[in-house]
Motif scaffolding. Sequence first.
Motif, PDB file in Angstrom:
ATOM      1  N   GLN A  37     -38.817 -88.073  17.839  1.00 24.41           N
ATOM      2  CA  GLN A  37     -39.740 -87.981  16.404  1.00 24.41           C
ATOM      3  C   GLN A  37     -40.439 -86.580  16.723  1.00 24.41           C
ATOM      4  O   GLN A  37     -40.726 -86.084  15.765  1.00 24.41           O
ATOM      5  CB  GLN A  37     -40.653 -89.276  16.190  1.00 24.41           C
ATOM      6  N   SER A  38     -41.118 -86.572  17.645  1.00 26.12           N
ATOM      7  CA  SER A  38     -42.022 -85.363  17.982  1.00 26.12           C
ATOM      8  C   SER A  38     -41.321 -84.210  17.925  1.00 26.12           C
ATOM      9  O   SER A  38     -41.660 -83.177  17.055  1.00 26.12           O
ATOM     10  CB  SER A  38     -42.709 -85.451  19.140  1.00 26.12           C
ATOM     11  N   ARG A  39     -40.166 -84.003  18.427  1.00 28.41           N
ATOM     12  CA  ARG A  39     -39.082 -82.870  18.387  1.00 28.41           C
ATOM     13  C   ARG A  39     -38.785 -82.733  16.783  1.00 28.41           C
ATOM     14  O   ARG A  39     -38.717 -81.741  16.425  1.00 28.41           O
ATOM     15  CB  ARG A  39     -38.040 -83.188  19.233  1.00 28.41           C
ATOM     16  N   GLY A  40     -38.389 -83.885  16.235  1.00 28.63           N
ATOM     17  CA  GLY A  40     -37.986 -83.893  14.918  1.00 28.63           C
ATOM     18  C   GLY A  40     -38.931 -83.317  14.135  1.00 28.63           C
ATOM     19  O   GLY A  40     -38.903 -82.192  13.013  1.00 28.63           O
ATOM     20  N   VAL A  41     -40.370 -83.606  14.124  1.00 29.95           N
ATOM     21  CA  VAL A  41     -41.433 -83.204  13.393  1.00 29.95           C
ATOM     22  C   VAL A  41     -41.680 -81.427  13.403  1.00 29.95           C
ATOM     23  O   VAL A  41     -41.708 -80.833  12.766  1.00 29.95           O
ATOM     24  CB  VAL A  41     -42.756 -83.805  13.691  1.00 29.95           C
TER      25      VAL A  41
END
Length: 132
Positions: A49-53
Amino acid sequence: MRITLDNPAAAPQPANGYYSQVARVELAGGGALLYLSGQVADGVGLAEQSRGVFETIDALLKAHGATLADVINIRTYLTDITRLPEYGAVRARYLTGTPPTSMTFEVSRLFRPEALIEIEVVAAVPAARGPE
């Protein structure tokens, strides 16, 4: 002062359509400040999720002539603060220069039940760069 609200086509569109993802504030003498709405991303775990954000933030910034290196403030909302090191490892891959000012909060939940993280940023765009 001129303010432009925008939902750049290059980034995922707001889930509910009731907000703008970017507020661009033109500064006297050139340059601009970009205020990005909080971003969440799909993914199984916090790192994904962090990478996607960060990928979404990068796309929003690029649409306005900025890069992740232009970020001057970051606010992070985590549903489990004990996972801060996991998030920090991802963040360090995206924000590689002088670290921006920062605030991190633990929250009981986010607007999407599956979201583990939400990030909002402010970026300063030099006068020589403008929207794409």
